[in-house]
Design a protein around this motif. Structure first.
Motif, PDB file in Angstrom:
ATOM      1  N   GLN A 285       0.859  -1.175   0.000  1.00  0.00           N
ATOM      2  CA  GLN A 285       0.000   0.000   0.000  1.00  0.00           C
ATOM      3  C   GLN A 285       0.904   1.237   0.000  1.00  0.00           C
ATOM      4  O   GLN A 285       1.893   1.280   0.737  1.00  0.00           O
TER       5      GLN A 285
ATOM      6  N   THR B 236     -13.260 -11.492  -4.144  1.00  0.00           N
ATOM      7  CA  THR B 236     -12.460 -10.433  -4.772  1.00  0.00           C
ATOM      8  C   THR B 236     -12.942  -9.036  -4.377  1.00  0.00           C
ATOM      9  O   THR B 236     -12.135  -8.130  -4.166  1.00  0.00           O
ATOM     10  N   PHE B 237     -14.274  -8.855  -4.231  1.00  0.00           N
ATOM     11  CA  PHE B 237     -14.782  -7.516  -3.900  1.00  0.00           C
ATOM     12  C   PHE B 237     -14.600  -7.167  -2.420  1.00  0.00           C
ATOM     13  O   PHE B 237     -14.897  -6.044  -2.010  1.00  0.00           O
ATOM     14  N   ALA B 238     -14.125  -8.119  -1.622  1.00  0.00           N
ATOM     15  CA  ALA B 238     -13.774  -7.847  -0.228  1.00  0.00           C
ATOM     16  C   ALA B 238     -12.262  -7.662  -0.074  1.00  0.00           C
ATOM     17  O   ALA B 238     -11.744  -7.662   1.038  1.00  0.00           O
ATOM     18  N   LEU B 239     -11.578  -7.504  -1.196  1.00  0.00           N
ATOM     19  CA  LEU B 239     -10.124  -7.311  -1.219  1.00  0.00           C
ATOM     20  C   LEU B 239      -9.793  -6.111  -2.092  1.00  0.00           C
ATOM     21  O   LEU B 239     -10.519  -5.820  -3.043  1.00  0.00           O
ATOM     22  N   ARG B 240      -8.660  -5.477  -1.818  1.00  0.00           N
ATOM     23  CA  ARG B 240      -8.150  -4.441  -2.712  1.00  0.00           C
ATOM     24  C   ARG B 240      -7.022  -5.005  -3.599  1.00  0.00           C
ATOM     25  O   ARG B 240      -6.212  -4.245  -4.131  1.00  0.00           O
ATOM     26  N   SER B 241      -7.004  -6.296  -3.760  1.00  0.00           N
ATOM     27  CA  SER B 241      -6.041  -6.963  -4.634  1.00  0.00           C
ATOM     28  C   SER B 241      -6.088  -6.406  -6.062  1.00  0.00           C
ATOM     29  O   SER B 241      -7.148  -6.016  -6.550  1.00  0.00           O
TER      30      SER B 241
ATOM     31  N   ARG C  89      -8.822  -8.588 -10.304  1.00  0.00           N
ATOM     32  CA  ARG C  89     -10.259  -8.320 -10.267  1.00  0.00           C
ATOM     33  C   ARG C  89     -10.768  -8.200 -11.690  1.00  0.00           C
ATOM     34  O   ARG C  89      -9.972  -8.038 -12.613  1.00  0.00           O
TER      35      ARG C  89
ATOM     36  N   GLY D  47      -6.774   0.290 -10.303  1.00  0.00           N
ATOM     37  CA  GLY D  47      -6.318   0.704  -8.984  1.00  0.00           C
ATOM     38  C   GLY D  47      -6.749   2.125  -8.708  1.00  0.00           C
ATOM     39  O   GLY D  47      -6.770   2.954  -9.623  1.00  0.00           O
ATOM     40  N   THR D  48      -7.130   2.405  -7.456  1.00  0.00           N
ATOM     41  CA  THR D  48      -7.434   3.783  -7.071  1.00  0.00           C
ATOM     42  C   THR D  48      -6.608   4.097  -5.836  1.00  0.00           C
ATOM     43  O   THR D  48      -6.560   3.305  -4.905  1.00  0.00           O
TER      44      THR D  48
ATOM     45  N   ALA E  99     -17.827 -13.309  -5.707  1.00  0.00           N
ATOM     46  CA  ALA E  99     -16.757 -12.397  -5.298  1.00  0.00           C
ATOM     47  C   ALA E  99     -17.195 -11.419  -4.211  1.00  0.00           C
ATOM     48  O   ALA E  99     -16.394 -10.646  -3.699  1.00  0.00           O
TER      49      ALA E  99
ATOM     50  N   LEU F 179     -16.171  -3.047  -7.105  1.00  0.00           N
ATOM     51  CA  LEU F 179     -16.455  -2.820  -5.686  1.00  0.00           C
ATOM     52  C   LEU F 179     -15.186  -3.166  -4.919  1.00  0.00           C
ATOM     53  O   LEU F 179     -14.584  -4.213  -5.167  1.00  0.00           O
TER      54      LEU F 179
ATOM     55  N   PRO G 263     -13.291  -2.787  -0.766  1.00  0.00           N
ATOM     56  CA  PRO G 263     -13.443  -2.274   0.593  1.00  0.00           C
ATOM     57  C   PRO G 263     -12.801  -0.882   0.688  1.00  0.00           C
ATOM     58  O   PRO G 263     -11.822  -0.609  -0.009  1.00  0.00           O
TER      59      PRO G 263
END
Lengths: 162, 162
Positions: free
Chosen positions: A42, A98-103, A106, A111-112, B61, B141, B143
């Motif tokens: 990060q 995947t949507f519960a991760l910022r990996s 996806r 990336g933001t 996901a 989406l 987190p």
């Protein structure tokens, strides 16, 4: 296009060729990191200065960005596979959607990051706080939503706070 | 595909057909707003509940997203023109570069919002804080980056704070 293997618990799905809207690559991000192992997980506001080069015909769109002290950067993680719905990140071994991760892995690997704005140059923006590879394609730049109204105090051109 | 006219001071540039990466539309956002004039300029955490429908094969996901109290929503502003580099938003009349605005009009019209997570349903997420039109295509989406590590306290499954 990928350097990921599937880890225990992960699940890939069969996906079609993308048929949604198509993006412009509007620039290129220069960072000190040339392979994934070196990238910070990060970005940190104290991280190294990184230079975001903006391509023509978009450079004029940087006008006024120097009023803000942070900028949201959207970029395309072009080495990421797109077909995993469950992932087991290396650092905890637990499986999550995947949507519960910022990996970076996806369906749409965008990336933001909220980066600290160091300065705006003609056709480029220098920031701190990125965590992406050198050469990453730039998708968008936006003022920090928290600073957008009112503008950051102390920046040239900012109106008095409401 | 657009319902914008150019206002004084604004500048459009000649742009090619997009040749960058192509997106998946992974779902559809349901909101109470069916035309732009009714949309709030910026979403509020006290705004109405909106239902984000996720399409197959991406529904799995969503696993684990219910641990978080806010979620970053990326969506495609499919009615926005993409060729303006300078804009004069109606509310202040001043002209600024597109990258110094959070306007929906931009080369890649991707909206990002941090929404309050109300609940996760099978194949859908209910949130507050959106500001987009009914039917808006969903892109991603994630987190909330601020909650990502550690997880939000008080949510089921969250580890003790570090």
């Amino acid at each position: 296009m990928t350097d990921d293997d599937i880890r225990p618990g992960e699940k890939a799905v069969a996906i079609p060729i993308p048929d949604g809207p198509q993006l412009y690559v509007i620039g290129r991000i220069r960072t000190p990191w040339t392979n994934r192992k070196d990238c910070p997980r990060q970005g940190s506001p104290d991280g190294p200065e990184c230079r975001i080069e903006v391509f023509e015909p978009w450079r004029e769109a940087l006008a006024g960005l120097d009023r803000f002290s942070s900028v949201e950067v959207l970029y395309w993680l072009d080495r990421s596979r797109r077909d995993l719905v469950l992932q087991s990140p290396r650092h905890d071994g637990e499986t999550r959607g995947t949507f519960a991760l910022r990996s970076p892995v996806r369906p749409n690997p965008i990336g933001t990051v909220m980066a600290r704005l160091v300065r705006v140059e003609p056709g480029a923006v220098v920031v701190r706080g990125l965590d992406c590879l050198d050469g990453t394609p730039l998708i968008d730049l936006k003022p920090d939503r928290c600073q957008y109204s009112p503008l950051a105090p102390g920046k040239p051109g900012a109106p008095p706070a409401a």
